[in-house]
Each structure stands twice: as structure tokens, then as C-alpha cells.
Write a protein that holds these residues in place. Structure first.
Motif, mmCIF file in Angstrom:
data_model
loop_
_atom_site.group_PDB
_atom_site.id
_atom_site.type_symbol
_atom_site.label_atom_id
_atom_site.label_comp_id
_atom_site.label_asym_id
_atom_site.label_seq_id
_atom_site.Cartn_x
_atom_site.Cartn_y
_atom_site.Cartn_z
ATOM 1 N N SER A 39 5.290 0.224 -2.829
ATOM 2 C CA SER A 39 4.128 -0.405 -3.240
ATOM 3 C C SER A 39 4.300 -1.572 -3.950
ATOM 4 O O SER A 39 5.441 -2.273 -4.129
ATOM 5 C CB SER A 39 3.555 0.298 -4.391
ATOM 6 O OG SER A 39 4.493 0.108 -5.561
ATOM 7 N N SER A 45 -3.776 -6.838 -8.103
ATOM 8 C CA SER A 45 -3.218 -5.744 -7.018
ATOM 9 C C SER A 45 -1.966 -5.165 -6.875
ATOM 10 O O SER A 45 -1.103 -6.222 -6.450
ATOM 11 C CB SER A 45 -3.858 -6.795 -5.276
ATOM 12 O OG SER A 45 -5.298 -6.937 -5.792
ATOM 13 N N LEU A 47 -0.402 -2.716 -3.996
ATOM 14 C CA LEU A 47 -1.165 -2.467 -2.179
ATOM 15 C C LEU A 47 -0.169 -1.160 -1.807
ATOM 16 O O LEU A 47 0.663 -0.980 -2.322
ATOM 17 C CB LEU A 47 -0.726 -3.731 -1.512
ATOM 18 C CG LEU A 47 -0.984 -4.782 -1.774
ATOM 19 C CD1 LEU A 47 -0.231 -5.922 -0.606
ATOM 20 C CD2 LEU A 47 -2.374 -4.900 -2.279
ATOM 21 N N ASN A 48 -0.340 -0.287 -1.695
ATOM 22 C CA ASN A 48 -0.122 1.107 -0.955
ATOM 23 C C ASN A 48 -0.847 1.542 -0.033
ATOM 24 O O ASN A 48 -2.253 0.528 0.777
ATOM 25 C CB ASN A 48 -0.747 2.106 -2.240
ATOM 26 C CG ASN A 48 0.152 3.083 -2.036
ATOM 27 O OD1 ASN A 48 0.997 3.641 -1.795
ATOM 28 N ND2 ASN A 48 -0.471 4.515 -2.285
ATOM 29 N N ILE A 66 -3.168 -0.832 4.403
ATOM 30 C CA ILE A 66 -3.200 -1.037 3.223
ATOM 31 C C ILE A 66 -4.549 -0.915 2.745
ATOM 32 O O ILE A 66 -4.870 -1.340 2.702
ATOM 33 C CB ILE A 66 -3.045 -2.223 3.147
ATOM 34 C CG1 ILE A 66 -1.190 -1.957 4.714
ATOM 35 C CG2 ILE A 66 -2.960 -2.862 2.182
ATOM 36 C CD1 ILE A 66 -0.178 -2.092 3.396
ATOM 37 N N ARG A 67 -3.931 -0.321 1.201
ATOM 38 C CA ARG A 67 -5.404 -0.631 0.650
ATOM 39 C C ARG A 67 -4.920 -1.047 -0.978
ATOM 40 O O ARG A 67 -3.837 -0.680 -1.540
ATOM 41 C CB ARG A 67 -5.739 1.317 -0.146
ATOM 42 C CG ARG A 67 -6.422 1.133 -0.904
ATOM 43 C CD ARG A 67 -6.659 3.062 -1.434
ATOM 44 N NE ARG A 67 -7.537 3.826 -0.590
ATOM 45 C CZ ARG A 67 -8.971 3.640 -0.789
ATOM 46 N NH1 ARG A 67 -9.681 3.572 -0.915
ATOM 47 N NH2 ARG A 67 -8.866 4.506 0.855
ATOM 48 N N ALA A 68 -5.632 -1.919 -1.338
ATOM 49 C CA ALA A 68 -5.585 -2.649 -2.343
ATOM 50 C C ALA A 68 -6.511 -2.180 -3.597
ATOM 51 O O ALA A 68 -7.296 -1.449 -3.417
ATOM 52 C CB ALA A 68 -6.237 -3.829 -2.508
ATOM 53 N N THR A 76 -10.210 1.171 -6.045
ATOM 54 C CA THR A 76 -10.219 -0.326 -5.176
ATOM 55 C C THR A 76 -11.093 -0.608 -4.783
ATOM 56 O O THR A 76 -11.916 -0.872 -4.995
ATOM 57 C CB THR A 76 -10.411 0.927 -3.814
ATOM 58 O OG1 THR A 76 -9.800 2.125 -4.008
ATOM 59 C CG2 THR A 76 -10.210 0.331 -2.388
ATOM 60 N N CYS A 80 -7.769 -2.467 4.410
ATOM 61 C CA CYS A 80 -7.399 -3.585 5.238
ATOM 62 C C CYS A 80 -7.912 -2.655 6.523
ATOM 63 O O CYS A 80 -8.168 -1.697 6.988
ATOM 64 C CB CYS A 80 -5.721 -3.706 5.768
ATOM 65 S SG CYS A 80 -5.936 -4.942 7.235
ATOM 66 N N LEU A 124 -3.774 -11.827 1.461
ATOM 67 C CA LEU A 124 -4.226 -11.784 0.391
ATOM 68 C C LEU A 124 -5.056 -12.484 -0.537
ATOM 69 O O LEU A 124 -4.933 -12.536 -2.415
ATOM 70 C CB LEU A 124 -2.368 -11.589 -0.145
ATOM 71 C CG LEU A 124 -1.977 -10.046 -0.084
ATOM 72 C CD1 LEU A 124 -0.639 -10.193 0.130
ATOM 73 C CD2 LEU A 124 -2.948 -9.106 0.259
ATOM 74 N N GLY A 130 -8.012 -9.100 2.530
ATOM 75 C CA GLY A 130 -8.207 -7.774 3.360
ATOM 76 C C GLY A 130 -7.956 -8.440 5.075
ATOM 77 O O GLY A 130 -8.386 -7.167 5.768
#
Length: 244
Positions: A39, A45, A47-48, A66-68, A76, A80, A124, A130
Motif C-alpha cells: 500500500s 489517499s 492506494l491499494n 489501483i484504488r484510492a 473510495t 484507476c 496522483l 487516477g
């Protein structure tokens, strides 16, 4: 303080151990497969890497993205548009114009599904977080080109990098401002220094053409113009000049 596991959970706590928020998800294929992602925190944020949420019609449900996540609320912020393979370890950095970004890759063995094989530079910046700033795709098929995604995805304000092939391996440099290829240099032509146990000295073997090079390049290091990684099944460290 936050805790993130490799399968499908993340939680945030205060320093007394009280939970602030938590969330869970089902990993792609119901299992984490060689997840190399760690992560990343950028601003507010986290990121995962996760599959898309159920009902997301704009992304492939069998791929990873990628999810912020807002570190304060667990909500959320964005997902991406381009996918990332579990094999890839993306790296955050700053582009030449000052834009904060993270570089992600796709490809590899064992039928990893995400496509197209290659790289995406993800912004970013608050104004377009994203969004994809550029994409680079190798011309070769996945069996040759896809191994580039099995590495720490190093880049700096000048160049990004990709490994190509295994039988005749090469290292590719890409302009990190626009995604255009800069050069490709062979990795199997080397000067090698071998220790002679009889003379107890190191002997230089120049311009060796390695017929088979098993590279452990997943945790490669870039220092200036030098790429460093370990040989697999052999007691050597390799230093490769990305220009020459």
C-alpha cells in the motif's frame, strides 16, 4: 494507523487501538495470487490493489485495479481506469513537470489476465487523480514481453524501465514524460569477475555472452544510470548500464 492484509481487508485505528473504519473485499479469483503490491500513502489517499466493485460496468470484474481510499474515512476516492497485475510492484514518484504519479504494469506467466501488456503512468495530482497520463505497450507477445511486469516498477523524472524476454533478455528505457521508447540494451552480454579458488584472485572474463541467464530481477535497484539485480541460481550480482 492502518492495517492491511494480503487478501481482502483494511482497517484504520487510533493509537489507543480503537477502530476508526474498516472495509473488506473479495480478492480476484477468491484468492490473492502473488500479490507484490505494498500500500502507498499519498496525501490523504491510501492506494491499494483490488478488483472492481460489483456492478462496475466500466471495468473487467476479473482484473485488478489501483484504488484510492480516503485514509480518514475509508471511502473510495477513485479507481484507476487501467488494470494492474498482482505480479507488479508499482512505484510512486514525480514527473519532470512536478506531477506526482505512480507507474503500473501488466503481463506475466500463469495466465495473468490483465491487458494490454505494458505500462501506464497514473496521475496522483488532485486535479486529475487516477487518470492515465500515458501508456506504453511492447510489440512482442506476452510470453516474451510480459515478464517486465514481474518487477519493482522503477522510474524517475527522466525514464521508466521494463525487462524484456528470458532467452535473450534486454532492458528497455522509456521516456517518463510521454511513454516513448528510448532504447533497448541486451542483458546477456557482460564482463564477469569470477573468483579463482587456486590463485585466490578475481579473474576478469570480458564480453561474455550468457547462453542462459536466470535473473532475479523482481527487486531490481536503479541508481543513476546503473541497474542492479541478482542472478538466480548463481552467486553473482549484476550491474547494467542503462545507457551503454
Amino acid at each position: 494507523s492502518s492495517d492491511l492484509n494480503a487478501s481482502g481487508g483494511i482497517a484504520c485505528f487510533d493509537f489507543e487501538g480503537n477502530e476508526i473504519w474498516s472495509r473488506t473485499w473479495m480478492p480476484t479469483g477468491n484468492r490473492p495470487f502473488n500479490k507484490q503490491f505494498d500500500s502507498i500513502i499519498h496525501g490523504d489517499s491510501i492506494l491499494n490493489v483490488e478488483p472492481p466493485e460489483e456492478g462496475d460496468s466500466t471495468r473487467n470484474p476479473k482484473w485488478n485495479y489501483i484504488r484510492a481510499i480516503d485514509k480518514n474515512t475509508g471511502k473510495t476516492q477513485w479507481v484507476c481506469k487501467d488494470a494492474i497485475t498482482h505480479y507488479n510492484a508499482p512505484v510512486m514518484g514525480t514527473m519532470a513537470d512536478g506531477t506526482a504519479a505512480v507507474l503500473i504494469g501488466r503481463g506475466g506467466p500463469h495466465e495473468v489476465p490483465e491487458r494490454p501488456v505494458g505500462l501506464s503512468m497514473v496521475s496522483l495530482d488532485k486535479s486529475n487523480a487516477g487518470e492515465i497520463l500515458w501508456r506504453w505497450e511492447p510489440e512482442e507477445d506476452n510470453k516474451i514481453s510480459g515478464w517486465g511486469a514481474l518487477s519493482t516498477q522503477h522510474w524517475d523524472k527522466n525514464q521508466a524501465y521494463w525487462f524484456m524476454g528470458t532467452a535473450q533478455p534486454s532492458h528497455i528505457s522509456i521516456d517518463s514524460s510521454n511513454g516513448k521508447m528510448v532504447n533497448s540494451k541486451p542483458l546477456n552480454q557482460v564482463d564477469r569477475y569470477r573468483y579463482d579458488t587456486e590463485t585466490k584472485q578475481y579473474k576478469a572474463e570480458l564480453n561474455i555472452d550468457l547462453k542462459k541467464q536466470d535473473q532475479s530481477r523482481h527487486c531490481n535497484i536503479i541508481v543513476g544510470d546503473q541497474l542492479l539485480y541478482l542472478m538466480r541460481y548463481a552467486p553473482f550480482a549484476v550491474r547494467h548500464n542503462i545507457k551503454t
